[in-house]
Write an enzyme that holds these catalytic residues in place. Structure first.
Site, short mmCIF file in Angstrom:
data_model
loop_
_atom_site.label_atom_id
_atom_site.label_comp_id
_atom_site.label_asym_id
_atom_site.label_seq_id
_atom_site.Cartn_x
_atom_site.Cartn_y
_atom_site.Cartn_z
N HIS A 53 -0.03 5.28 3.63
CA HIS A 53 -0.68 5.59 2.36
C HIS A 53 -1.59 6.77 2.64
O HIS A 53 -2.78 6.63 2.88
CB HIS A 53 -1.48 4.39 1.85
CG HIS A 53 -2.31 4.70 0.64
ND1 HIS A 53 -1.80 5.26 -0.51
CD2 HIS A 53 -3.64 4.50 0.40
CE1 HIS A 53 -2.77 5.40 -1.40
NE2 HIS A 53 -3.89 4.96 -0.87
N GLY B 8 -16.21 -2.02 2.81
CA GLY B 8 -16.19 -0.86 3.69
C GLY B 8 -16.69 0.38 2.99
O GLY B 8 -17.01 0.37 1.80
N ASP C 30 -3.46 1.24 5.97
CA ASP C 30 -2.44 0.82 6.93
C ASP C 30 -3.07 0.36 8.23
O ASP C 30 -2.72 -0.69 8.78
CB ASP C 30 -1.47 1.98 7.20
CG ASP C 30 -0.89 2.54 5.92
OD1 ASP C 30 -0.05 1.85 5.32
OD2 ASP C 30 -1.30 3.64 5.52
N VAL D 226 -13.41 -0.20 -6.56
CA VAL D 226 -12.09 -0.80 -6.38
C VAL D 226 -12.13 -2.31 -6.60
O VAL D 226 -11.31 -2.87 -7.33
CB VAL D 226 -11.52 -0.48 -4.99
CG1 VAL D 226 -10.24 -1.28 -4.73
CG2 VAL D 226 -11.24 1.02 -4.86
N ARG E 145 -7.82 9.70 4.83
CA ARG E 145 -8.03 8.26 4.96
C ARG E 145 -8.21 7.86 6.42
O ARG E 145 -8.97 6.94 6.73
CB ARG E 145 -6.86 7.50 4.33
CG ARG E 145 -6.76 7.71 2.82
CD ARG E 145 -5.55 6.99 2.25
NE ARG E 145 -5.44 7.19 0.81
CZ ARG E 145 -4.78 8.17 0.24
NH1 ARG E 145 -4.16 9.06 0.99
NH2 ARG E 145 -4.71 8.27 -1.08
N ASN F 173 -9.51 1.72 2.80
CA ASN F 173 -8.83 2.79 3.53
C ASN F 173 -9.48 3.07 4.88
O ASN F 173 -10.68 2.85 5.04
CB ASN F 173 -8.85 4.08 2.69
CG ASN F 173 -7.78 4.08 1.63
OD1 ASN F 173 -6.64 3.68 1.89
ND2 ASN F 173 -8.12 4.50 0.42
N ALA G 211 3.98 3.94 -7.47
CA ALA G 211 3.76 4.01 -8.92
C ALA G 211 3.66 5.45 -9.39
O ALA G 211 4.19 5.82 -10.45
CB ALA G 211 2.50 3.23 -9.29
N ARG G 212 2.98 6.28 -8.61
CA ARG G 212 2.87 7.70 -8.95
C ARG G 212 4.23 8.37 -8.93
O ARG G 212 4.58 9.15 -9.82
CB ARG G 212 1.92 8.39 -7.97
CG ARG G 212 0.46 7.97 -8.11
CD ARG G 212 -0.37 8.40 -6.91
NE ARG G 212 -1.79 8.10 -7.09
CZ ARG G 212 -2.68 8.03 -6.11
NH1 ARG G 212 -2.30 8.25 -4.86
NH2 ARG G 212 -3.94 7.76 -6.37
N ASP H 36 1.18 4.87 -4.47
CA ASP H 36 1.99 6.08 -4.30
C ASP H 36 3.36 5.91 -4.95
O ASP H 36 3.89 6.83 -5.59
CB ASP H 36 2.15 6.41 -2.81
CG ASP H 36 0.84 6.41 -2.09
OD1 ASP H 36 0.16 7.44 -2.06
OD2 ASP H 36 0.48 5.35 -1.55
#
Length: 310
Positions: free
Chosen positions: A172, A76, A120, A11, A85, A117, A147-148, A145
């Site tokens: 999320h 992480g 939130d 990421v 998550r 993750n 965008a999906r 999400d």
């Protein structure tokens, strides 16, 4: 703009690469416990600059965050196949208790952008550990999400995704809420648009799109181990909104301050982003069921946050 990225894994490195391709920052510093990994990622990404934007890319330690206007937290442990998550929470709390004081010491004025993750709850945790105002800590939240959701709606309606304005709110994760009632295409309400174009939104279509959005991460993780391209681009987009004091409206996570019934919990709603972070949060029109589902999502996240002890 100088951008720091903590975590040089999939990421973090993809966010750096996306930022170079988009020209989101003029300087990027990658930091990782594995210094060799950070150095290799930085060198590899640097080699893309002749075909992208002029960006200084390097690896460093926390002292190299000085002057950074934004710091992406992509550190992480990662999500395992079949793991929600929220199950990641206990494994990640200790990581951030170590990382955040170092970030604040070296870049006290930076906006913190959380990607790890469960995003939130980690956003809530980072805000408390850093002792910053909620607007200074932005979780990537449901930007991916959303965008999906928009891409699948656009595919069904045969329009460009950028013409679709629709949001996924809340967690999320599994309890996220697709807000159909306020969706618009080119300013036209979704139902009216679909009827005018002959591409009706039936219950089966809604179910298919909901499944496509809600299960996307699980499918991708099953196929290749983790997700990073979509969120990498989303993180670069958040950075640009901060850099340009843009006033962009994006569905990102933060601790809610004034939304009736869900104050004090970190989740995603549309928020206006600028140079100092979040300017304000917005309350989109929702049906009674959507509002009830958002409340349920908030309750799940509030309980998880309480379990951190913060």
């Amino acid at each position: 703009m100088k951008l720091g990225i903590i975590g040089a894994g999939y990421v973090g490195s993809t966010a750096a690469y996306a930022a170079v391709l988009r020209g989101s920052a003029s300087e990027i510093v990658l930091i990782d416990l594995n210094r060799s990994l950070a150095e290799a990622q930085a060198e590899d990404i640097l080699h893309s600059t002749p075909w992208a934007h002029q960006v200084k890319v390097s690896a460093g330690d926390y002292s190299h965050l000085q002057g950074a206007e934004a710091v992406i937290l992509a550190c992480g442990v990662s999500q395992k196949e079949g793991e929600t998550r929220l199950h990641l929470l206990e494994r990640n709390v200790k990581v951030f208790e170590d990382v955040i004081p170092r970030v604040i010491e070296n870049s006290p004025d930076a906006v913190l952008v959380v990607a790890s993750n469960p995003v939130d709850v980690i956003t809530y945790l980072v805000t408390r550990i850093a002792n910053l105002s909620p607007g200074r800590v932005i979780g990537s939240g449901t930007i991916l999400d959303t965008a999906r959701f928009r891409s699948l709606l656009a595919e069904h309606l045969a329009v460009a995704p950028r013409s679709v304005h629709a949001y996924v709110l809340g967690e999320h994760g599994d309890s996220e809420v697709l807000v159909w009632s306020s969706a618009r295409i080119g300013g036209v309400p979704l139902v009216e648009f679909s009827e005018q174009t002959g591409r009706v939104i039936t219950d089966d279509v809604k179910s298919s799109i909901d499944h496509g959005v809600r299960q996307a991460a699980y499918r991708i993780i099953k196929g290749k181990g983790s997700t990073y391209y979509g969120i990498g681009a989303g993180l670069a987009r958040i950075v640009e909104a901060i850099r340009d004091d843009e006033g962009a409206v994006l569905s990102v996570a933060a601790i809610c301050g004034r939304l009736s019934g869900i104050d004090g919990v970190s989740l995603s709603v549309p928020r206006i982003l600028g140079s100092g972070g979040i300017r304000t949060e917005l309350w989109p029109k929702m049906s009674g069921k959507e509002h009830k589902d958002l409340q349920k999502s908030a309750d799940i996240l509030r309980k998880a946050a309480e379990e951190t002890g913060y």
